[in-house]
Scaffold this motif. Structure first.
Motif, PDB file in Angstrom:
ATOM      1  N   ALA A  41     -28.915  17.794  18.816  1.00 51.00           N
ATOM      2  CA  ALA A  41     -30.284  16.954  18.301  1.00 51.00           C
ATOM      3  C   ALA A  41     -31.208  17.711  17.399  1.00 51.00           C
ATOM      4  O   ALA A  41     -31.394  18.808  17.891  1.00 51.00           O
ATOM      5  CB  ALA A  41     -30.693  16.469  19.908  1.00 51.00           C
ATOM      6  N   ILE A  42     -31.818  16.773  16.496  1.00 48.60           N
ATOM      7  CA  ILE A  42     -32.611  17.556  15.608  1.00 48.60           C
ATOM      8  C   ILE A  42     -33.792  16.535  15.467  1.00 48.60           C
ATOM      9  O   ILE A  42     -33.594  15.323  15.219  1.00 48.60           O
ATOM     10  CB  ILE A  42     -32.019  17.858  14.268  1.00 48.60           C
ATOM     11  N   THR A  43     -35.014  16.792  15.935  1.00 49.81           N
ATOM     12  CA  THR A  43     -36.035  15.916  15.849  1.00 49.81           C
ATOM     13  C   THR A  43     -37.059  16.258  15.039  1.00 49.81           C
ATOM     14  O   THR A  43     -37.312  17.410  14.404  1.00 49.81           O
ATOM     15  CB  THR A  43     -36.525  15.934  17.417  1.00 49.81           C
ATOM     16  N   PRO A  44     -37.984  15.161  14.662  1.00 47.26           N
ATOM     17  CA  PRO A  44     -39.128  15.420  13.619  1.00 47.26           C
ATOM     18  C   PRO A  44     -40.129  16.025  14.173  1.00 47.26           C
ATOM     19  O   PRO A  44     -40.694  16.002  15.602  1.00 47.26           O
ATOM     20  CB  PRO A  44     -39.216  14.102  13.084  1.00 47.26           C
ATOM     21  N   TRP A  45     -41.310  16.260  13.490  1.00 51.77           N
ATOM     22  CA  TRP A  45     -42.537  16.799  13.862  1.00 51.77           C
ATOM     23  C   TRP A  45     -43.612  15.627  14.079  1.00 51.77           C
ATOM     24  O   TRP A  45     -44.729  15.768  14.833  1.00 51.77           O
ATOM     25  CB  TRP A  45     -43.339  17.592  12.882  1.00 51.77           C
ATOM     26  N   ASN A  46     -43.117  14.181  13.746  1.00 53.08           N
ATOM     27  CA  ASN A  46     -44.309  13.387  13.902  1.00 53.08           C
ATOM     28  C   ASN A  46     -44.356  12.679  15.303  1.00 53.08           C
ATOM     29  O   ASN A  46     -45.414  12.396  15.646  1.00 53.08           O
ATOM     30  CB  ASN A  46     -43.963  12.078  12.961  1.00 53.08           C
ATOM     31  N   PHE A  47     -43.270  12.779  15.809  1.00 54.05           N
ATOM     32  CA  PHE A  47     -43.224  12.411  17.365  1.00 54.05           C
ATOM     33  C   PHE A  47     -42.373  13.324  18.061  1.00 54.05           C
ATOM     34  O   PHE A  47     -41.221  13.107  18.618  1.00 54.05           O
ATOM     35  CB  PHE A  47     -42.676  10.968  17.739  1.00 54.05           C
ATOM     36  N   PRO A  48     -43.086  14.493  18.277  1.00 52.16           N
ATOM     37  CA  PRO A  48     -42.126  15.503  18.802  1.00 52.16           C
ATOM     38  C   PRO A  48     -41.671  15.609  20.331  1.00 52.16           C
ATOM     39  O   PRO A  48     -40.727  15.904  20.809  1.00 52.16           O
ATOM     40  CB  PRO A  48     -42.953  16.803  18.814  1.00 52.16           C
ATOM     41  N   ALA A  49     -42.588  15.003  21.102  1.00 50.05           N
ATOM     42  CA  ALA A  49     -42.385  14.507  22.493  1.00 50.05           C
ATOM     43  C   ALA A  49     -41.295  13.473  22.714  1.00 50.05           C
ATOM     44  O   ALA A  49     -40.316  13.512  23.682  1.00 50.05           O
ATOM     45  CB  ALA A  49     -43.897  14.263  23.237  1.00 50.05           C
ATOM     46  N   VAL A  50     -41.861  12.293  22.101  1.00 49.55           N
ATOM     47  CA  VAL A  50     -40.746  11.003  22.297  1.00 49.55           C
ATOM     48  C   VAL A  50     -39.458  11.279  21.689  1.00 49.55           C
ATOM     49  O   VAL A  50     -38.426  10.913  22.449  1.00 49.55           O
ATOM     50  CB  VAL A  50     -41.623   9.724  21.906  1.00 49.55           C
ATOM     51  N   GLN A  51     -39.401  12.006  20.549  1.00 50.40           N
ATOM     52  CA  GLN A  51     -38.180  11.896  20.132  1.00 50.40           C
ATOM     53  C   GLN A  51     -37.292  12.963  20.871  1.00 50.40           C
ATOM     54  O   GLN A  51     -36.069  12.803  20.798  1.00 50.40           O
ATOM     55  CB  GLN A  51     -38.345  12.191  18.586  1.00 50.40           C
ATOM     56  N   ALA A  52     -37.774  13.959  21.408  1.00 46.80           N
ATOM     57  CA  ALA A  52     -37.128  14.942  22.042  1.00 46.80           C
ATOM     58  C   ALA A  52     -36.418  14.369  23.211  1.00 46.80           C
ATOM     59  O   ALA A  52     -34.993  14.299  23.598  1.00 46.80           O
ATOM     60  CB  ALA A  52     -37.887  15.932  22.803  1.00 46.80           C
ATOM     61  N   ILE A  53     -37.146  13.433  23.956  1.00 46.85           N
ATOM     62  CA  ILE A  53     -36.607  12.672  25.321  1.00 46.85           C
ATOM     63  C   ILE A  53     -35.716  11.495  24.709  1.00 46.85           C
ATOM     64  O   ILE A  53     -34.779  11.486  25.356  1.00 46.85           O
ATOM     65  CB  ILE A  53     -37.880  12.088  26.027  1.00 46.85           C
ATOM     66  N   TRP A  54     -35.607  10.919  23.518  1.00 46.26           N
ATOM     67  CA  TRP A  54     -34.989  10.031  23.179  1.00 46.26           C
ATOM     68  C   TRP A  54     -33.690  10.654  22.974  1.00 46.26           C
ATOM     69  O   TRP A  54     -32.502   9.751  22.937  1.00 46.26           O
ATOM     70  CB  TRP A  54     -35.648   9.521  21.907  1.00 46.26           C
ATOM     71  N   LYS A  55     -33.273  11.887  22.538  1.00 45.94           N
ATOM     72  CA  LYS A  55     -32.311  12.342  22.411  1.00 45.94           C
ATOM     73  C   LYS A  55     -31.566  13.031  23.749  1.00 45.94           C
ATOM     74  O   LYS A  55     -30.555  13.008  23.825  1.00 45.94           O
ATOM     75  CB  LYS A  55     -32.176  13.421  21.353  1.00 45.94           C
ATOM     76  N   ILE A  56     -32.597  13.743  24.556  1.00 45.92           N
ATOM     77  CA  ILE A  56     -32.021  14.336  25.809  1.00 45.92           C
ATOM     78  C   ILE A  56     -31.490  13.208  26.665  1.00 45.92           C
ATOM     79  O   ILE A  56     -30.456  13.492  27.249  1.00 45.92           O
ATOM     80  CB  ILE A  56     -33.367  15.083  26.359  1.00 45.92           C
ATOM     81  N   ALA A  57     -32.435  12.508  27.002  1.00 39.68           N
ATOM     82  CA  ALA A  57     -32.020  11.209  27.953  1.00 39.68           C
ATOM     83  C   ALA A  57     -30.882  10.509  27.765  1.00 39.68           C
ATOM     84  O   ALA A  57     -29.933  10.793  28.675  1.00 39.68           O
ATOM     85  CB  ALA A  57     -33.125  10.268  28.058  1.00 39.68           C
ATOM     86  N   PRO A  58     -30.362   9.900  26.589  1.00 40.25           N
ATOM     87  CA  PRO A  58     -28.949   9.482  26.423  1.00 40.25           C
ATOM     88  C   PRO A  58     -27.924  10.571  26.634  1.00 40.25           C
ATOM     89  O   PRO A  58     -26.816  10.204  27.083  1.00 40.25           O
ATOM     90  CB  PRO A  58     -29.094   8.656  25.018  1.00 40.25           C
ATOM     91  N   SER A  59     -28.341  11.492  26.064  1.00 39.18           N
ATOM     92  CA  SER A  59     -26.970  12.773  26.021  1.00 39.18           C
ATOM     93  C   SER A  59     -26.724  12.928  27.421  1.00 39.18           C
ATOM     94  O   SER A  59     -25.384  12.958  27.893  1.00 39.18           O
ATOM     95  CB  SER A  59     -27.758  14.060  25.401  1.00 39.18           C
ATOM     96  N   LEU A  60     -27.688  13.293  28.224  1.00 43.69           N
ATOM     97  CA  LEU A  60     -27.559  13.495  29.782  1.00 43.69           C
ATOM     98  C   LEU A  60     -27.097  12.431  30.570  1.00 43.69           C
ATOM     99  O   LEU A  60     -25.901  12.526  31.331  1.00 43.69           O
ATOM    100  CB  LEU A  60     -28.818  14.226  30.217  1.00 43.69           C
TER     101      LEU A  60
END
Length: 483
Positions: A149-168
């Motif tokens: 997962a590679i996330t951007p700087w403009n939504f660092p919190a939301v985008q991290a969870i948007w990738k962590i949550a479905p992965s898990l």
């Protein structure tokens, strides 16, 4: 959380560790220009260790009962909510988003997303298909293994969870490479995953350079899928690399979204929605409605109302709850945004709000006065290229056909919207606007149960909704002879 201190480590295989090379980089507070923290800089060797630990953790994760995994994800969501104020402040200091947005939007979205995917864990099903002769045929959905997962700087919190949550939720481990400009909240989320009791190595967070850690993650043979949010140019490179390795890639890329306002709309409502949607997060939003298309009868009135709101906007310290527009993420972003403003003036557009003066002498921080352009034509750079800053282009139109042609006159297809009281017209536009997210008489409404996808140069795939069951798993077909 260590991420709240001035020295931040990698989250790797269940531990907080230094990078294998010992390298570090500084992350800067864009409101002041001062160094905020020193962050461990991951190497290719760190990525390799994270992927290997991810595979071991995924096997342990998959052996747990779905209900047990769901409970751990709910516990993770509870910790994110419990530490919400800290995470919000960390994000605001790291990339400049006003605190009222970090607290009031991003934290609730993270919690809701984790809770939604915790519930989806027990809803992953296969199917039985009609089979010829004496056979039983059924399918099962199985985890991919390790998601890069590679996330951007403009939504660092939301985008991290948007990738962590479905992965898990789909039984995978995740190796997250956050943007170098805003790594602190993703690092904190990695720590909270450990505190929640998730297996060591299930969530690895590796801040670092895209050219080093990012490339190593994309090219690692142990990574079964890439989930990327960022620029179109980088997304195309990642898509090519994934294709060469015959793995899937979900790509959420840039945008140049159009909001179409017909003459039967309320000018006051249109202006209010446009202001909130365009200038929140300083315009550093992929779905920002940066092209406002207004039918001639209300064109002048809408412009006057938008300009009034923009000129009255509170620009300043993002930690102040009264601030509406914070700083851009860094000096390079400010220079880029200003280059578009000067280009718009040179092309003959009218700068109805904002300033064409060079902002580089302003100190401290990387603030930029929000701008509104009128007399814009479709071929101008400011109407075609993603600016990624607080710059709105307003274009007039006459009639539905002209509106559709203007709205779809872009290489992007992430978001689009229409304001009208005519239900038939609204539904026609929802069908003909060529974008993955369409809003009618609104903008930016999201729900973790609904897919968030882009068309054309805005990418493909989704991080949200039940579409992730297919996107983050692989399907196996099983044939059983019955005699």
């Amino acid at each position: 959380m260590e991420a709240l201190t001035d020295k931040v480590s990698l989250v790797l295989d269940g531990e907080l560790v230094e990078a294998s090379t010992g390298a570090r980089f500084d992350t800067v507070n864009p409101a002041t220009g001062a160094v905020l923290a020193s962050v461990a800089e991951a190497s290719a060797d760190d990525v390799d260790r994270a992927v290997r630990s991810g595979h071991a953790a995924a096997r342990k994760w998959q052996r747990m009962r779905p209900s047990q995994r769901a409970r751990l994800m709910v516990r993770y969501a509870a910790l994110v909510e419990q530490h919400g104020d800290e995470l919000a402040l960390l994000q605001t200091r790291d990339m400049g988003k006003p605190i009222r947005e970090s607290q009031g939007i991003d934290v609730p979205v993270m919690v809701e997303t984790l809770e939604y995917f915790a519930g989806l864990i027990t809803k992953i099903e296969g199917r039985t298909t009609p089979a010829p002769g004496r056979f039983l045929n059924y399918t099962v959905r199985e985890p991919i293994g390790v998601i890069g997962a590679i996330t951007p700087w403009n939504f660092p919190a939301v985008q991290a969870i948007w990738k962590i949550a479905p992965s898990l939720a789909m039984g995978n481990a995740v190796v997250l490479k956050p943007a170098q400009l805003a790594p602190l909240v993703p690092a904190a989320l990695g720590e909270l995953a450990l505190e929640a009791g998730l297996p060591a190595g299930l969530v690895n967070v590796l801040p670092g350079r895209g050219s080093v850690a990012g490339n190593a993650l994309v090219e690692h043979p142990g990574v079964g899928k890439i989930s990327f949010t960022g620029s179109t140019d980088v997304g195309r490179q990642i898509g090519r690399s994934a294709s060469d390795r015959l793995i899937t890639a979900s790509l959420e890329l840039g945008g140049k979204s159009a909001l179409v306002a017909f003459g039967d709309s309320s000018p006051a409502v249109v202006a209010s929605v446009v202001f909130q949607a365009m200038y929140s997060n300083q315009g550093e939003t992929c779905t920002a409605p940066s092209r406002l298309l207004v039918e001639r009868p209300i064109y002048d009135e809408v412009i006057a109302l938008v300009v009034e709101k923009v000129e009255a906007a509170r620009v300043g310290n993002p930690e102040d709850r009264e601030t509406e527009i914070g700083p851009l993420v860094d000096a390079a972003a400010r220079t880029s945004v200003h280059s578009y403003v000067t280009a718009g003036v040179a092309e003959g557009a009218t700068l109805a709000a904002g300033s064409a003066a060079d902002p580089s002498s302003a100190a401290p921080g990387f603030f930029y006065q929000p701008a509104v352009f009128t007399d814009v034509t479709a071929g101008m750079r400011i109407a075609q290229e993603e600016i990624f800053g607080p710059v709105l282009s307003v274009l007039p139109f006459e009639g539905e056909d002209a509106a559709i042609a203007l709205a779809n006159d872009t290489i992007y297809g992430l978001g689009a919207g229409v304001f009208t009281r005519d239900v038939g017209r609204a539904l026609r536009f929802a069908q003909t606007l060529d974008a993955g997210n369409i809003w009618v008489n609104s903008w930016g409404v999201l729900n973790p149960a609904s897919p968030y996808s882009g068309f054309r140069f805005s990418g493909h795939g989704s991080d949200l909704g039940q579409a992730t069951i297919d996107a983050f798993t692989k399907e196996k077909s099983v044939w059983v002879r019955l005699d």
